[in-house]
Each structure stands twice: as C-alpha cells, then as structure tokens.
Write an enzyme that holds these catalytic residues in place. Structure first.
Site, short mmCIF file in Angstrom:
data_model
loop_
_atom_site.label_atom_id
_atom_site.label_comp_id
_atom_site.label_asym_id
_atom_site.label_seq_id
_atom_site.Cartn_x
_atom_site.Cartn_y
_atom_site.Cartn_z
N ALA A 16 -99.11 -30.45 39.64
CA ALA A 16 -100.01 -31.50 39.19
C ALA A 16 -99.21 -32.66 38.64
CB ALA A 16 -100.93 -30.94 38.11
N CYS A 17 -99.57 -33.88 39.02
CA CYS A 17 -98.83 -35.08 38.59
C CYS A 17 -99.80 -36.24 38.47
CB CYS A 17 -97.73 -35.43 39.59
SG CYS A 17 -96.57 -34.10 39.94
N THR A 18 -99.33 -37.35 37.91
CA THR A 18 -100.08 -38.60 37.88
C THR A 18 -99.11 -39.73 38.18
OG1 THR A 18 -101.46 -37.67 36.11
CG2 THR A 18 -101.69 -40.02 36.58
N GLU B 263 -96.46 -36.44 44.47
CA GLU B 263 -97.78 -36.28 43.85
C GLU B 263 -98.58 -35.32 44.72
OE1 GLU B 263 -100.95 -37.34 41.16
OE2 GLU B 263 -98.93 -38.18 41.16
#
Length: 546
Positions: free
Chosen positions: A2-4, A95
């Site tokens: 999970a990333c932003t 991402e």
C-alpha cells in the site's frame, strides 16, 4: 504494498522543479525496515533473479550509478523503491493499484508456478517463473535510462516480454517531464505525461481518467501504451466510455452564454481563449466518436466498496488541501471522500512546495470528522477511512529536480522514514558515492543510532499521547525543514564555484552535515516524547515517594 503518490509538474511547483513523491507502506501487520543506498556500476547485477517470481533476466553491461531505498533485511529481494541515476532521471516504483475481473480474464497476471512432483519421476512439472513486480522494477530500469520517456519505453518493453504478477503504477521524471505508467493485466500498460501546470494524486487505485489512443499510437506527445492496446481492448470489450459528444456541445453553449451575460469580454484575450477552447472541445468530440479517447479508470480499474474506504478518501483529502476553495464539504460538494470520479490531475490554487507534499503525504484527515486524532465527528467517523500518514509508512522519497542550478547538483532526494505524522523530511544530494551512515545503517537491531528506528520509536511513543506530544513534533519538523532549506542554499552557492569533478565530494560532505544535525535533533525529540508519554503511564501515582 500500500502506498500514496503525488506528482507535481514543473509549472505547478514553487521553483519550477519536477517533483515525484511516494509513501512506501508495508502491508497490514508488517513493518519492513528501510535504508538508503547508492548502487555503483560495479555493484549492479549483470544477471538478475527475482526472489518473488524466480525470474532471471540478463541486464546490459553499462549501468549508471543510482540512489535507492532498498529493504534493510535480506532474504526477500531488493525493493529499491526510489532514486536518481547520474543522468538526472528519477524513478519511483511502485504504487500498488487496482484492476477488475474483465482485465484479469483478458490478460491474466503472470504468477510464479511452483514445480509439481519430483524431478525425474513420472508426472513431474517444472516450476514456471512469474513476471516482474515492485521488487524488481527500479533495479531493472533506472540504471539504463537517460530520460523519463526512456523509462516508460524500457519498462513497457519488459512488461510486454516478461509480464507482471501484480498491478502497479510507476513514476519517471527528468528536468522537463514526469510520466506515470500503469500496468494493465499481465502484459499491457498505459503511460501519461503529467501536465506541467498540474499535480496528480494516486491512492492505490488505477487513476488515469483520460487517454488518447491516437496520440499513443502516433506522436506520443502525452500518451504511450503497449502496441496492441486498441485491438486487445476491442477484442475483450473493455472500453466502457459512453459516446456523449452532446455533453461537450453543451459546454460550448455555456461558454457562449457567458459572453452574452458579460462573464467574458470582447477583448482579444477572451476571444483567443474561447477559440482555443472551441478547438479543444472539437478535438475531444472527434476523438470520442472515433474511439480514440476513453477513460482507463472505467475500463481497467475498480470502484469497489473497499476503494471507498481505503483509496478514494486519500485522493479527496490531498486535493482538498491543494484546492481548498473548490467546495469539498456538505451536500452540494462536487466530490466527497467516496466519489468515484475525483480527477486524476488538476491545477492547484497556488504553487506547491516541498512542505505541501510532506503535509499531504502525512495527512490523517485533519480538520474533518475522519481524523483518528481529532475531536470532531464520532468514534465511527474517526475510524472510517484509511489515513495517508499511517503507522505502516516505511519511507517517503521526494524526488526533486531543480532547474535553477547546474545539473551536477540539481537532483535532491528528500527522505523520511517511519510514520509521516511524526517524522521530518531531510534533503540529500543524489550525485554522491554513498549516503550518510545514519540513513544507511538500518539493520534488524532496534537502535536510536539508525534514523529509521529512531523514527519508529518516536511515532510509537508520540501516538500514545498525541495531543501532549504534538507541539514538540511540530517544532522538530519546522526546525529540520528550515535547516534543510538553509543547507541547500548554502551548499548550492559553495559548489557553484567548484570544478565539476570536485562537486560530488562536496555534496557528500553537505549530506553528512545534514545527517549530523538531523541525528542531534531527532534524539532530542525522542527524549521529549519519551518524557511526556512516560508521565502518562497507567502506573503513575501523584504522591512523591523519593
């Protein structure tokens, strides 16, 4: 993982830089230690084998040196994450993004298949390698490219040849352009150039919402894609874009009505604007009718219930911060936190700074009923949505390419480790042979001598008494930020007078000074939050017993 991600075009940034920034977050229940590293050409593998997919790839013999943020613990691959090479090209990968059943049925992911049975015995089936993934991409691409476009081309070719076992978004940057590539199924991909005057928000969801196939198949001014994308989409009925040219005609009618009502004057500037807008609408209308223009988010992405809890609220909040007057709250808001059509890119209200990037990538819905540390809303609303600044943040790399200085020191890799709510962002010049030990020395041992572990300790302590610790954390973040900008200004001025071959050593010395100051201030903050949280321990007692 999970990333932003946030991407900032050069005309949207405060100093004309291209800016690529991404939180790398560990999966639920995991905390993957990270460190910084510089990979020299002699240390780059010539034969690369992925741990996850057991895929072996022969690599070119002329790699460039590059910075990276690999996993600190051995055994499950490199996961180089983000960095610059010596051609001043940046890459951030990846991402994790979403897909849907139609795409995965039309082009299945290339997943490692273990061997069945025993070799030499009847019925034995050998193992089949999988494709490439987040573990591999920086190592396979960044050392071999000299522009952002070349990054798209190289990664696209690798995807078409080997496939991938997961859906990912990847950013490439140079001084002039930022490109965003999204994988589509096992072997297909699209890439779009970030508009110079806009920013892009990406919250673990396939994001591109406008794509011009004719451009991708032709001049590739702003779009690129795998070569058979059009026929593959047609064969599998993936284009869900409704042909609604009347909507565009209505937009033109509204513009002309504005002239009659006095919103636009008859001066030359307004006439040029109206003429250009009319041409744009005509081009889009023609593209829609020809099937050239479509919405990839609808075709390839998802709008699941989990998206509305985990993904879209993050895009909503980032854009709420950067375009605050667009009306984000109330029953008449254009977009709510669960909206499926939050734009992929938009022009900000003002130019975006490094501090803005850090703020939105540290956000926990401040000022809304959804803030887990807030006093608004209810217990249910405060836990409704996944924050951006989350306990599982492992590292934040902000890749800035500055146009106002010489190429030898234009690239700055701003770094933070651990939970972004409680850490600070520190700049490191990329054109160096090694990074400071304080950021390189992460091991399995928990120690305040490591920037990664110091930040993890601070976050765990400060979170327990958030409001009591908030002032000290904010003062630390502001102090580090001020020191950072001063160091860059002073170092830029000093190295501008040096011969090119002396610049890397001077940059390394500046990085070390920054790391020394950072270590001192971080240890000071650790002492303060330890003291504050210790006072609130449940076994405290008011009567002095000394």
């Amino acid at each position: 993982m999970a990333c932003t991600t946030i991407l900032v075009g050069k005309l949207a940034s405060y100093d004309g830089s291209t800016i690529v920034a991404r939180n790398e977050d560990s999966p639920g229940g995991q905390f993957e230690p990270k460190r910084m590293a510089v990979v020299k050409p002699e240390d780059q593998p010539r034969t690369y084998t992925s741990v996850e997919s057991r895929l072996t790839i022969e690599l070119p013999d002329d790699p460039l040196r590059y910075s990276s943020v690999p996993d600190a613990l051995p055994g499950h691959g490199i996961w180089a994450a983000a960095g610059f090479n010596t051609a001043n090209v940046g890459m951030s990968a990846t991402e994790t993004i979403t897909s849907n059943e139609r795409v995965l049925g039309a082009d299945p992911l290339v997943v490692y298949q273990p061997a069945q049975g025993k070799e030499g015995e009847e019925g034995y089936v050998p193992a089949v390698p999988g494709g490439i993934g987040e573990e591999d991409m920086v190592t396979l691409v960044l050392p071999y490219i000299r522009s952002a476009r070349e990054g798209v081309e190289r990664l696209g070719a690798l995807l078409e040849q080997y496939g991938t076992y997961e859906m990912n978004g990847i950013a490439f940057s140079d001084a002039d352009e930022i490109w965003w590539l999204e994988t589509i199924g096992g072997h297909h991909w699209i890439a779009k150039r970030v508009p110079d005057d806009a920013y892009v928000t990406m919250p673990n969801q396939l994001g591109i919402d406008y794509f011009d196939l004719a451009d991708a198949e032709g001049e590739q001014v702003e779009h690129m894609a795998s070569g058979d994308l059009r026929t593959w989409m047609e064969d599998n009925h993936l284009n869900l874009t409704m042909m609604r040219p009347q909507v565009l005609d209505n937009m033109l009618d509204d513009m002309y009505a504005g002239v009659d009502e006095g919103f636009y004057d008859d001066d030359e500037a307004d006439q040029v604007y109206l003429s250009e807008f009319e041409e744009l609408i005509a081009d889009v209308r023609e593209g829609m009718l020809a099937g050239d223009i479509f919405n990839p988010r609808e075709a390839f992405g998802s709008h699941s219930d989990s998206d509305h809890v985990y993904n879209t609220p993050r895009a909503w909040y980032m854009q709420r911060c950067l375009n605050p007057h667009d009306g984000w709250d109330g029953p008449h808001a254009a977009f709510g936190p669960e909206a499926d059509d939050i734009p992929w890119s938009r022009v900000p209200e003002r130019k975006i700074t490094i501090e803005d990037v850090k703020y939105v990538l540290s956000a926990h819905y401040q000022g809304t009923p959804y803030d887990p540390y807030g006093r608004r809303g209810t217990d249910a609303s405060r836990g409704a949505y996944r924050p951006i600044g989350i306990n599982r943040n492992g590292q934040l790399a902000v890749l800035q390419i500055r146009p106002s200085v010489a190429p030898e020191y234009a690239c700055v890799q701003w770094m933070a480790f651990g939970c972004n709510v409680f850490n600070a962002l520190v700049p490191l010049y990329a054109n160096v042979e090694a990074m400071p030990e304080y950021l390189e020395n992460t091991t399995a041992r928990v120690t305040s001598e490591s920037f990664y572990w110091a930040n993890r300790l601070i976050a765990a302590l400060a979170d327990a008494r958030f409001h009591e610790n908030a002032a000290n954390v904010e003062r630390y973040q502001e102090k580090i930020g001020g020191m950072a900008h001063r160091l860059l200004r002073e170092t830029d001025a000093a190295v501008a007078k040096l011969p090119a071959d002396e610049v890397p050593a001077a940059l390394a010395a500046a990085n070390q000074r920054m790391a020394d100051d950072l270590k001192r201030e971080t240890e000071d903050l650790l002492g303060k939050v330890l003291y504050t949280t210790s006072l609130a321990m449940k076994n405290a007692f008011a009567m002095s017993d000394n």
